[in-house]
Design an enzyme around this catalytic site. Structure first.
Site, PDB file in Angstrom:
ATOM      1  N   SER A   1      -2.798   4.512   3.960  1.00  0.00           N
ATOM      2  CA  SER A   1      -3.605   3.891   2.920  1.00  0.00           C
ATOM      3  C   SER A   1      -4.694   4.671   2.707  1.00  0.00           C
ATOM      4  CB  SER A   1      -3.520   2.553   3.138  1.00  0.00           C
ATOM      5  OG  SER A   1      -4.231   1.752   2.227  1.00  0.00           O
TER       6      SER A   1
ATOM      7  N   TYR B   1      -7.902  -3.934   8.436  1.00  0.00           N
ATOM      8  CA  TYR B   1      -6.708  -3.473   7.940  1.00  0.00           C
ATOM      9  C   TYR B   1      -7.126  -1.673   8.000  1.00  0.00           C
ATOM     10  CZ  TYR B   1      -3.670  -1.592   4.201  1.00  0.00           C
ATOM     11  OH  TYR B   1      -2.804  -0.954   3.382  1.00  0.00           O
TER      12      TYR B   1
END
Length: 305
Positions: free
Chosen positions: A160, A186
């Protein structure tokens, strides 16, 4: 320095576009989280090219609709679902122990994002790091022999642009000293997924196994349930079919034969960046650093015991 990989595809390309004319008959693929979001679009594209596809999901019964839909659309009867919970190392071991065939494509796609409160697994690992990285690491290492037996295999890590939020903080992987921050956790987990591709390629390319990582782009899926939805400008949003394009490229396109240890976005190799870019594109140098990759691999092996 290796030449940067560019392709004829771009931002608006779909998974079907990048695999048009590609024949994956006889190839076998596993896609974690393959029953929804960009995972199911990746599965549909690989199945459409002829691959046998296993959807590795927490609830196989809930994946029955996806299996039926992919089968009906593609005419490919080789689609199935098996149980896998990446946050449960026992589940990962059972999946690995139950796999006894050569594996040509492993797509580490499943993930969780921005858990609002610190959660830990039974091992005491921070949940995003445990699910997004450690589960996939254990799965990848556990399936090494199956990948090697394929006579040419690919590993795809769905990372990501969030990796730009944080490097891997080796001295505090599980937020035992730092205050927990959902996006730092994350980001760390997604950086770890990129480093997995770097080190897997270094270790295993001699056996015909190559791994790459990617940013799928901004796609509205269940991944954003803790974030209130996408915050990216609308002109940068992608459909799930477009979001799966880069995964499909790395999983099945001949354009990346023999390519590994790299990071792609918009179906082409990303530029390396030295600081946070305003548009959140590119790959941070720390995510491709060979020393970081080797260190993380050794740390992860130690955590698995």
């Amino acid at each position: 320095m290796a030449q940067r990989i560019e392709t004829p595809f771009g931002f608006s390309s779909t998974a079907a576009d990048v695999l048009a004319g590609v024949d994956l008959t006889g190839k076998r693929a596993i896609i974690t989280g393959g029953a929804g979001g960009i995972g199911v679009e990746t599965a549909r594209a690989l199945a459409g090219a002829g691959a046998e596809v296993v959807l590795a999901v927490r609830r196989p019964s809930a994946a029955e609709t996806a299996v039926a839909d992919i089968t009906a659309i593609t005419g490919n009867a080789g689609i199935s679902a098996r149980e896998l919970d990446l946050a449960d190392q026992g589940s990962v071991r059972r999946f690995v122990d139950g796999w006894n065939q050569p594996l040509h494509i492993l797509v580490n796609n499943a993930g969780i994002m921005a858990l609002p409160h610190l959660q830990r697994t039974a091992e005491g690992w921070e949940m995003q790091f445990a699910t997004n990285f450690m589960g996939h690491f254990a799965l990848t290492v556990g399936l090494h022999d199956a990948l090697a037996a394929a006579g040419g295999a690919r590993i795809v890590s769905v990372a990501s642009s969030g990796h730009l939020f944080s490097p891997v903080v080796f001295d505090d992987l599980h937020f035992r000293f730092r205050p927990y921050d959902a996006f730092l956790a994350y980001g760390q987990s997604k950086t770890a997924e990129v480093l997995l591709a770097v080190e897997a390629t270094r270790r295993w390319s001699g056996e015909g196994i190559y791994a790459n990582a990617l940013n799928p782009g901004a796609i509205a899926t269940g991944l954003q349930k803790h974030t209130g939805g996408l915050r990216t400008p609308k002109e940068l949003h992608k459909t799930p079919e477009q979001g799966a394009a880069t995964t499909a490229l790395l999983a099945g396109s001949p354009l990346v034969d023999g390519v590994g240890g790299r990071y792609f976005e918009d179906a082409t190799e990303a530029l390396v960046v030295e600081e946070m870019p305003a548009d959140y594109t590119g790959v941070a140098r720390y995510a491709l650093d060979p020393a970081n990759a080797q260190r993380l691999w050794d740390v992860a092996l130690g955590l698995l015991g």
